[in-house]
Write an enzyme that holds these catalytic residues in place. Structure first.
Site, short mmCIF file in Angstrom:
data_model
loop_
_atom_site.label_atom_id
_atom_site.label_comp_id
_atom_site.label_asym_id
_atom_site.label_seq_id
_atom_site.Cartn_x
_atom_site.Cartn_y
_atom_site.Cartn_z
N ASN A 58 0.84 -1.20 0.00
CA ASN A 58 0.00 0.00 0.00
C ASN A 58 0.88 1.25 0.00
OD1 ASN A 58 0.59 0.72 2.85
ND2 ASN A 58 -0.41 -1.24 3.21
N ARG A 59 0.25 2.41 0.08
CA ARG A 59 0.98 3.67 -0.15
C ARG A 59 1.64 4.26 1.09
NH1 ARG A 59 -1.21 5.97 -5.04
NH2 ARG A 59 -0.48 8.01 -4.41
#
Ligand code: CTP
Length: 280
Positions: free
Chosen positions: A24-25
Site C-alpha cells: 500500500n501507499r
C-alpha cells in the site's frame, strides 16, 4: 511514566512470487515522527517494528519486518510488557493464498490471484490489552468516516484512534501534512491540518493524558478496595463484639439468678460449680 513503548510503522508487503508483492501507499512518516518524539521525551525502550520504508530513526530498537504475519510475531514477542502500543503501520489486510516459488510468467491474458485475509493485529492487541496499557490505532476512511471510525474504536478496544480522512485535499499517505480526528473515551476532536511531526507530538500528549487518567482510575479502585476491606473488617469486629456482649449478659443474668434465689431450679447451661454451690 513509560518504560517500554512499541510503535509499528510503514506498510507491510505480501509476496506473490520472488519478484512481486502486494502493498500500500504508506511511507512510514507518521511512525518515524512518533518514534522521534518518543526519543525526545526520554522513553527508555522504544521498539520500532517497521515494514520496508526509507526511514531509520535514531535511539530506537528497529525491528524490520515484511509481512503482516511477521509483524504479528514481533508484536507477540514484545507486547506483554509494553506500556504503550501505537499501531501506525498500514498492515495489509490480505495476502496471497498461495505464494509461487517460481516467477509467474506472463503467458496468460488474465491472471487471478486468490487472497486470504490477514489477522487484524490491532484487534488482537485490543483483546489482550493489559491493565494500564495504552493502545492506539489508526483508521483511514474515505466515506462515513466518523461512523466507521467510531465502530473501529469500540470494536478494537482502543484508548485512542487517529482517523485519517483520505481525500484529494488530504491524501494522508505519503505526505508531510495531515488532518485527523482523535477519538478517545471522552469523545471526538477534529484537529487542524498540520505537519506530521507536530501531529506526532499532539498524539503523544494525548497518550500521556490517557495514561494519567488510567493511573488515577487505578488509584481510585485501589482506594475503594482498601475501603471495602476496612468495612468488612469493621463488620467482623462488630459481630464479634455483639457475641461477646451476649455472652457477658448471659453470665450476668446467670450470676444474679443463682445468687438471688434459694430455689433448686438451674438452667441446664449454668456452670456446674454454681449448681454445686446451691446444693450445699
Ligand atoms: N491493522 C492491523 N491489522 C490489519 C489491518 C489493520 O493491525 N490486518 C491496524 C493498523 O495498524 C491501523 C488500523 O488497523 O492501526 C487501520 O485500520 P484500517 O485499515 O483503517 O481499517 P481496517 O480495520 O483494516 O478495516 P477496513 O480496511 O475494512 O476499513
Amino acid at each position: 511514566m513509560f518504560k517500554r513503548v512499541i510503535i509499528t510503522s510503514g506498510p507491510t508487503i505480501e509476496p506473490i512470487d520472488p519478484v512481486r508483492y502486494i502493498s500500500n501507499r504508506s511511507s512510514g512518516r507518521s511512525g518515524l515522527y512518533l518514534a522521534e518524539e518518543a526519543v525526545k521525551r526520554g522513553i527508555a525502550e522504544i521498539i520500532f517494528i517497521t515494514g520496508p520504508t526509507c526511514f531509520s530513526p535514531k535511539g530506537v530498537t528497529i525491528i524490520p519486518v515484511e509481512t503482516a504475519l511477521e509483524m504479528r510475531s514481533q508484536l507477540q514477542r514484545y507486547s506483554n510488557d509494553a506500556d504503550v502500543i501505537i499501531m501506525a503501520a498500514a498492515v495489509s489486510d490480505y495476502r496471497v493464498a498461495k505464494y509461487s516459488t517460481k516467477k509467474i510468467k506472463k503467458d496468460q491474458d488474465t491472471l487471478t490471484l486468490q487472497l486470504v485475509k490477514n489477522p487484524d493485529l490491532l484487534f488482537e492487541l485490543g483483546q489482550e490489552k493489559k491493565p494500564g496499557q495504552v493502545l492506539v490505532g489508526y483508521a483511514a476512511e474515505t466515506h462515513d468516516i466518523l461512523e466507521n471510525a467510531g465502530e473501529k474504536f469500540e470494536k478494537k478496544n482502543l484508548d485512542l484512534l487517529v482517523l485519517n480522512q483520505v481525500s484529494p485535499e488530504n491524501p494522508a499517505f505519503d505526505s508531510e501534512e495531515n488532518q485527523v480526528y482523535l477519538f478517545t473515551s471522552a469523545g471526538v476532536r477534529k484537529l487542524e491540518k498540520m505537519e506530521k511531526s507536530v501531529l506526532a507530538a499532539r498524539i503523544w500528549d494525548e497518550v500521556y493524558r490517557i495514561k494519567k487518567v488510567k493511573v488515577e482510575e487505578e488509584e481510585q479502585r485501589t482506594e475503594d478496595r482498601g475501603q471495602r476491606t476496612e468495612d468488612r473488617g469493621q463488620r467482623t469486629e462488630d459481630r464479634r463484639q455483639r457475641t461477646e456482649d451476649r455472652r457477658q449478659m448471659k453470665q450476668l443474668l446467670m450470676k444474679s439468678f443463682c445468687g438471688g434465689s434459694r430455689g433448686t431450679i438451674f438452667s441446664k447451661s449454668a456452670p456446674l460449680a454454681a449448681r454445686g454451690k446451691k446444693n450445699e
